[in-house]
Design an enzyme around this catalytic site. Structure first.
Site, PDB file in Angstrom:
ATOM      1  N   SER A  90      11.884 -39.343 -21.458  1.00 40.06           N
ATOM      2  CA  SER A  90      12.513 -39.855 -20.261  1.00 40.06           C
ATOM      3  C   SER A  90      13.042 -38.663 -19.482  1.00 40.06           C
ATOM      4  O   SER A  90      13.665 -37.772 -20.057  1.00 40.06           O
ATOM      5  CB  SER A  90      13.660 -40.771 -20.669  1.00 40.06           C
ATOM      6  OG  SER A  90      14.254 -41.312 -19.531  1.00 40.06           O
ATOM      7  N   HIS A  94      17.283 -34.086 -10.515  1.00 45.41           N
ATOM      8  CA  HIS A  94      18.110 -34.118  -9.302  1.00 45.41           C
ATOM      9  C   HIS A  94      18.030 -32.753  -8.628  1.00 45.41           C
ATOM     10  O   HIS A  94      18.713 -31.810  -9.039  1.00 45.41           O
ATOM     11  CB  HIS A  94      19.562 -34.446  -9.640  1.00 45.41           C
ATOM     12  CG  HIS A  94      19.758 -35.856 -10.104  1.00 45.41           C
ATOM     13  ND1 HIS A  94      19.636 -36.928  -9.263  1.00 45.41           N
ATOM     14  CD2 HIS A  94      20.061 -36.376 -11.318  1.00 45.41           C
ATOM     15  CE1 HIS A  94      19.855 -38.055  -9.931  1.00 45.41           C
ATOM     16  NE2 HIS A  94      20.112 -37.747 -11.184  1.00 45.41           N
ATOM     17  N   HIS A 104      12.044 -39.716 -11.343  1.00 44.73           N
ATOM     18  CA  HIS A 104      12.276 -40.308 -12.664  1.00 44.73           C
ATOM     19  C   HIS A 104      10.926 -40.631 -13.295  1.00 44.73           C
ATOM     20  O   HIS A 104      10.033 -41.118 -12.604  1.00 44.73           O
ATOM     21  CB  HIS A 104      13.096 -41.587 -12.510  1.00 44.73           C
ATOM     22  CG  HIS A 104      13.053 -42.484 -13.709  1.00 44.73           C
ATOM     23  ND1 HIS A 104      12.410 -43.716 -13.700  1.00 44.73           N
ATOM     24  CD2 HIS A 104      13.538 -42.317 -14.961  1.00 44.73           C
ATOM     25  CE1 HIS A 104      12.525 -44.267 -14.898  1.00 44.73           C
ATOM     26  NE2 HIS A 104      13.192 -43.459 -15.679  1.00 44.73           N
ATOM     27  N   ASN A 106       9.303 -42.053 -17.266  1.00 46.22           N
ATOM     28  CA  ASN A 106       9.592 -42.477 -18.635  1.00 46.22           C
ATOM     29  C   ASN A 106       8.319 -43.039 -19.254  1.00 46.22           C
ATOM     30  O   ASN A 106       7.588 -43.774 -18.603  1.00 46.22           O
ATOM     31  CB  ASN A 106      10.704 -43.545 -18.611  1.00 46.22           C
ATOM     32  CG  ASN A 106      10.865 -44.257 -19.940  1.00 46.22           C
ATOM     33  OD1 ASN A 106      10.630 -45.457 -20.045  1.00 46.22           O
ATOM     34  ND2 ASN A 106      11.242 -43.522 -20.974  1.00 46.22           N
ATOM     35  N   VAL A 107       8.037 -42.630 -20.493  1.00 45.54           N
ATOM     36  CA  VAL A 107       6.990 -43.301 -21.273  1.00 45.54           C
ATOM     37  C   VAL A 107       7.588 -43.606 -22.645  1.00 45.54           C
ATOM     38  O   VAL A 107       8.311 -42.790 -23.205  1.00 45.54           O
ATOM     39  CB  VAL A 107       5.697 -42.453 -21.418  1.00 45.54           C
ATOM     40  CG1 VAL A 107       4.839 -42.561 -20.169  1.00 45.54           C
ATOM     41  CG2 VAL A 107       6.007 -40.987 -21.707  1.00 45.54           C
ATOM     42  N   ARG A 108       7.306 -44.796 -23.145  1.00 43.83           N
ATOM     43  CA  ARG A 108       7.971 -45.202 -24.386  1.00 43.83           C
ATOM     44  C   ARG A 108       7.071 -46.122 -25.220  1.00 43.83           C
ATOM     45  O   ARG A 108       6.154 -46.762 -24.709  1.00 43.83           O
ATOM     46  CB  ARG A 108       9.290 -45.904 -24.082  1.00 43.83           C
ATOM     47  CG  ARG A 108       9.146 -47.116 -23.206  1.00 43.83           C
ATOM     48  CD  ARG A 108      10.491 -47.727 -22.800  1.00 43.83           C
ATOM     49  NE  ARG A 108      10.281 -48.905 -21.966  1.00 43.83           N
ATOM     50  CZ  ARG A 108      10.093 -48.862 -20.651  1.00 43.83           C
ATOM     51  NH1 ARG A 108      10.121 -47.730 -19.997  1.00 43.83           N
ATOM     52  NH2 ARG A 108       9.864 -49.979 -19.971  1.00 43.83           N
ATOM     53  N   HIS A 143       2.314 -41.842  -4.602  1.00 42.27           N
ATOM     54  CA  HIS A 143       1.679 -43.120  -4.965  1.00 42.27           C
ATOM     55  C   HIS A 143       0.191 -42.949  -5.282  1.00 42.27           C
ATOM     56  O   HIS A 143      -0.336 -43.650  -6.151  1.00 42.27           O
ATOM     57  CB  HIS A 143       1.902 -44.153  -3.859  1.00 42.27           C
ATOM     58  CG  HIS A 143       3.181 -44.908  -4.035  1.00 42.27           C
ATOM     59  ND1 HIS A 143       3.269 -46.040  -4.811  1.00 42.27           N
ATOM     60  CD2 HIS A 143       4.429 -44.676  -3.566  1.00 42.27           C
ATOM     61  CE1 HIS A 143       4.514 -46.483  -4.794  1.00 42.27           C
ATOM     62  NE2 HIS A 143       5.247 -45.674  -4.043  1.00 42.27           N
ATOM     63  N   GLY A 256      23.411 -47.368 -29.782  1.00 43.11           N
ATOM     64  CA  GLY A 256      24.180 -46.264 -30.347  1.00 43.11           C
ATOM     65  C   GLY A 256      23.498 -44.936 -30.116  1.00 43.11           C
ATOM     66  O   GLY A 256      23.554 -44.033 -30.943  1.00 43.11           O
ATOM     67  N   GLY A 257      22.808 -44.825 -28.998  1.00 46.28           N
ATOM     68  CA  GLY A 257      22.128 -43.578 -28.656  1.00 46.28           C
ATOM     69  C   GLY A 257      23.129 -42.481 -28.349  1.00 46.28           C
ATOM     70  O   GLY A 257      24.344 -42.701 -28.344  1.00 46.28           O
TER      71      GLY A 257
END
Lengths: 299, 299
Positions: A90, A94, A104, A106-108, A143, A256-257
């Protein structure tokens, strides 16, 4: 499915991206390896007060736990109570120059397990852009890269994930999109592990080609206090979205990260002003009237 | 119960507080009257970029709707689906001088109605203090005023509401209290309307005596960039609490409240830094070790 292969891809992706961003900025990232009591850990890489980036965070994490957090099981109530593994990269960047957009990506990968039942897995991710001052060329370029990332997997993915992104990154209490969008997906387990994994890899690998040219194009644009003020004000929307709505942030805090790694997405310097509106016709107003609206950018 | 009496008290309280704060600051508040399509409206009074207050917001609202929002019915599931009226005064003061603490106060009245059933009503509220640099005298003075506000109604209220405040204003993801607390209560409908109303009035009326002497004592304390930086950093915690946990903020956003009035509680200028910790033994560290801990301040 192959958790090790996913992990290897993700740690490699983090390294590639960090090396590239560090090259762009000229400064090195700080690297923190951490583990959590409940299971798993991660690698946080962060650059603060850089030349190009005022704050850049690129996280890898692989956490596990006995109970899938509610933010992840909301759409799949039948999985509540299962143990889980979650792996992801992730990043939130800025930039310092207000003409360079915040980015931003993110891959999960999630796996929900239970004794005596088949493991349930899915991929998710995406990338999106949040400009302070909009440029049509940048929006089209970003895009187009999103579309290119998905094209090999079928023509239907880009329009579907583009719309999903517009719907997800929406500040209901403002009636405003967070930025100009990009792509977003979740719960992807089709047509099979290999192809869903390949699509997710492609999204991750298209981030640098999507964003780096925009940074290079805008990073030397002259700016003053006015543009910095508007950037600080608009960054407030980023904070509002991430703390009120973002599922990844809530998942992290609920599971709880590591708080400092999760909240690295927040901007370094932010301002709130009561009932502020840009001068009609100003460059600031143009962001609202020409960019923060539903538009097709990849035609 | 008597909604008009509550409304009259609340609008009067807002006026008294605004007049006092304006006297302290030397500048006038901006006043916005607003109404909402779904029912009701309010009066927002705000001072930005003042002498003593960098941002001060004092809201009155009286809103109604066909469905009690989830944030209000969470503890009373039997009331879900009822129509409601909510009246309240809510204030957050962000002083400029880092030696003056941020203050929050709220008093509210809710009525949940349904055809063919008796109306259910309750009061809630409280006040609490969030210092950047702690002073024992200030903490004792503030808590003594909280205790005095409740003393006429029974000796049990202060310890109960003090503990409730500590529990409520807690940032779970940081393992940290928001500040040095104060009092907090909700669902108060005992022993009867008149006495619950009187207790709530007393809380509202004790805000100025609790806070004003602290402002006067600290507002001319010399400070520099270091103190301003720490203030900006700590204000990040305020944002995190209000957007992630605060029931009043969520109630407002969920009930279609006026966003600019609700988010007036956010600080004017905020900073986030990755994994920042104060120098051990420094005045900044003292905030954590001596003030952001469970303590009895009113003994």
């Amino acid at each position: 499915m192959d958790v090790d292969a996913v992990k290897q891809f993700l740690t490699g992706l983090q390294q590639t991206i960090v090396a590239s961003l560090s090259g762009i900025d000229g400064r090195a990232f700080r690297r923190d390896e951490w583990s959590r009591r409940e299971g798993g850990g991660g690698i946080t890489q962060v650059l603060e007060d850089g030349v190009a980036f005022e704050r850049a965070g690129v996280n890898f994490s692989h956490v596990s736990g006995p109970n899938l957090p509610p933010s992840a099981s909301a759409g799949r109530p039948e999985l509540a109570g299962r143990s889980f593994q979650a792996l992801g990269v992730s990043l939130v960047l800025h930039p310092r120059n207000p003409y360079v957009p915040t980015a931003h990506m993110n891959v999960r990968f999630l796996v929900a397990e239970q004794d005596g039942a088949a493991a349930v897995w899915w991929f998710g991710g995406g990338m999106d852009l949040t400009p302070y001052y909009g440029f049509e060329d940048d929006a089209r370029h970003f895009h187009a890269a999103c579309r290119d990332a998905l094209a090999p997997f079928g023509a239907g993915y880009y329009p579907r994930f583009k719309l999903w992104c517009d719907e997800y990154f929406h500040l209901r209490h403002r009636g405003e999109p967070r930025g100009i969008g990009g792509i977003f997906f979740d719960d992807l387990n089709e047509p099979d592990f290999n192809r869903a994994f390949a699509l997710t890899c492609s999204v991750g690998e298209h981030f640098l080609p999507a964003y780096e040219p925009i940074v290079q194009r805008r990073r030397n644009e002259p700016y003053g206090e006015r543009e910095r003020d508007f950037q600080a004000y608009r960054r407030g929307r980023y904070v509002e979205f991430n703390l009120v709505y973002d599922r990844g942030t809530l998942f992290g805090l609920q599971s709880g990260g590591r708080t400092e790694a999760i909240l690295m997405s927040l901007p370094p310097r932010v301002e709130w002003r009561y009932d502020w509106k840009p001068e009609p016709g100003s460059p600031e107003a143009k962001l609202y009237t020409e960019f923060l609206i539903a538009r097709d950018w990849a035609d």
